[in-house]
Motif scaffolding. Structure first.
Motif, short mmCIF file in Angstrom:
data_model
loop_
_atom_site.label_atom_id
_atom_site.label_comp_id
_atom_site.label_asym_id
_atom_site.label_seq_id
_atom_site.Cartn_x
_atom_site.Cartn_y
_atom_site.Cartn_z
N ALA A 133 0.83 -1.36 -0.04
CA ALA A 133 0.63 0.57 0.04
C ALA A 133 0.68 1.34 -0.13
CB ALA A 133 -1.34 -0.13 1.04
N LEU A 134 1.53 1.26 1.22
CA LEU A 134 3.25 2.58 0.40
C LEU A 134 3.49 2.75 -0.91
CD1 LEU A 134 4.05 4.71 2.31
CD2 LEU A 134 5.69 3.34 3.70
N GLN A 137 0.92 4.54 -3.37
CA GLN A 137 1.43 5.74 -2.86
C GLN A 137 2.37 6.38 -2.75
OE1 GLN A 137 0.27 5.53 1.22
NE2 GLN A 137 -1.65 6.04 0.93
N ARG A 138 3.48 5.59 -3.02
CA ARG A 138 4.62 6.88 -3.29
C ARG A 138 5.15 6.26 -5.17
NH1 ARG A 138 8.57 4.86 1.86
NH2 ARG A 138 8.05 6.09 3.38
N PRO A 152 -5.53 2.69 2.88
CA PRO A 152 -5.33 4.00 2.90
C PRO A 152 -5.90 4.48 1.51
CG PRO A 152 -3.27 2.71 2.37
CD PRO A 152 -4.33 2.04 2.12
N GLY A 154 -7.49 6.62 -1.63
CA GLY A 154 -6.46 6.91 -3.30
C GLY A 154 -5.92 5.76 -3.63
N LEU A 155 -6.37 4.08 -2.79
CA LEU A 155 -6.11 3.16 -3.16
C LEU A 155 -7.86 2.40 -3.59
CD1 LEU A 155 -3.24 1.78 -1.16
CD2 LEU A 155 -3.49 3.21 -3.45
N SER A 272 -3.43 2.58 -7.68
CA SER A 272 -3.30 3.65 -7.68
C SER A 272 -5.01 3.51 -7.88
CB SER A 272 -2.76 4.75 -7.47
OG SER A 272 -2.58 5.57 -8.05
#
Length: 302
Positions: A133-134, A137-138, A152, A154-155, A272
């Protein structure tokens, strides 16, 4: 500071000898010494401690060595990707995955996807669900395959697979020949489970299954990977609850269905909401053809 200087520094740092490093780089030793000294002057720090008998890295030198290796690797990846693009290639798809996907069709999906898209390079990165997940996002991966869990902002997740847990037993266990067993029959058995931070949802789900059967499991051993847990069961070190496809895939263990229904092992595709490339959707379509189970109950249509 340029890539040539970093290559020179890495050679010296690995050889810890200017003569050997110069020979490895096919340059003269004085030229190498000059370039290293120039690099130190540019950075304003001492990278190496030199004596007549030895060369050693300073603390700053060790930090630069680690970073320089990473930068050169990224530069090589950029070179390869640029070359592939110039040759008409489509690029690279970065796929995150939990380890159980190795037994749920992922390797075959990669092979068939690359056969269908000759210019596309699939790069696999094993991570737990939270790490994926991180990474999404990145912008570090393009698609992930995760266990069920909170998302989170945005996903978005698309459910792919749901299968029951089996009781994973060593072949000589007293219940290994049962057609089905009540989970409560294992109340006195030592359990093998993974640490909760590795996969909180699965950890809590297995504990909840045992509690619903009237007992709290005696967790004797912990391991981070399903494969390790199955191997430990096979060695007679305890029992475990494993998803059906994983239990069936591992030699030397017996998977017995549970009388209790309801607990499911789920896999989701993670995207995403804004930046999912078309290649990620194409790869997902290929993976859906490789998921285990011939019956439609085990596969959830996205």
């Amino acid at each position: 500071m340029d890539l040539k200087q970093l290559r020179y520094f890495i050679a010296v740092a690995e050889e810890l000898h200017f003569g050997r490093a110069a020979a490895r780089l096919f340059i003269s030793q004085p030229a190498l010494s000059f370039d290293i000294k120039k690099l130190e002057e540019q950075l304003g720090v001492q990278l190496l401690v030199r004596t007549n008998k030895s060369v050693k890295l300073t603390a700053a030198g060790q930090v630069l060595l680690d970073e320089a290796r990473s930068l050169l690797q990224q530069a090589e990846q950029a070179r390869r990707l640029t070359l592939r693009s110039a040759q008409g290639a489509l690029g690279r798809l970065r796929v995150g995955f939990v380890s159980s996907m190795l037994y749920r069709g992922l390797p075959a999906a990669v092979r068939r996807f690359e056969q269908a898209h000759p210019g596309m390079e699939v790069v696999l990165q094993e991570m737990n669900s939270a790490e994926q997940a991180l990474a999404l996002q990145r912008g570090q991966i393009d698609i992930g395959f995760v266990h069920r869990g909170p998302l989170p902002a945005g996903l978005r997740a698309e459910p792919l697979l749901a299968e029951p847990f089996l009781c994973c037993l060593p072949p000589g266990h007293r219940l290994a020949g049962a057609a089905r067993l009540d989970l409560g029959e294992l109340r006195e058995e030592p359990f093998i489970l993974f640490p909760r931070p590795a996969a909180p949802h699965y950890h809590d789900l297995i504990i909840a299954c045992c509690v619903a059967a009237g007992f709290s499991p005696q967790i004797r051993h912990e391991a981070r990977l399903w494969q390790t847990i199955a191997a430990m069961v096979g060695q007679g070190m305890g029992v475990a609850l494993l998803p059906e496809s994983l239990c069936r895939a591992w030699p030397g263990v017996v998977g017995v269905p549970l009388k209790q229904a309801g607990a499911q092992s789920e896999i989701h595709a993670l995207f995403s909401e804004e930046n999912a490339p078309e290649a990620a959707h194409a790869f997902l379509a290929r993976l859906l053809q490789q998921l285990p189970g011939d019956d439609t109950d085990s596969v959830i249509a996205p």
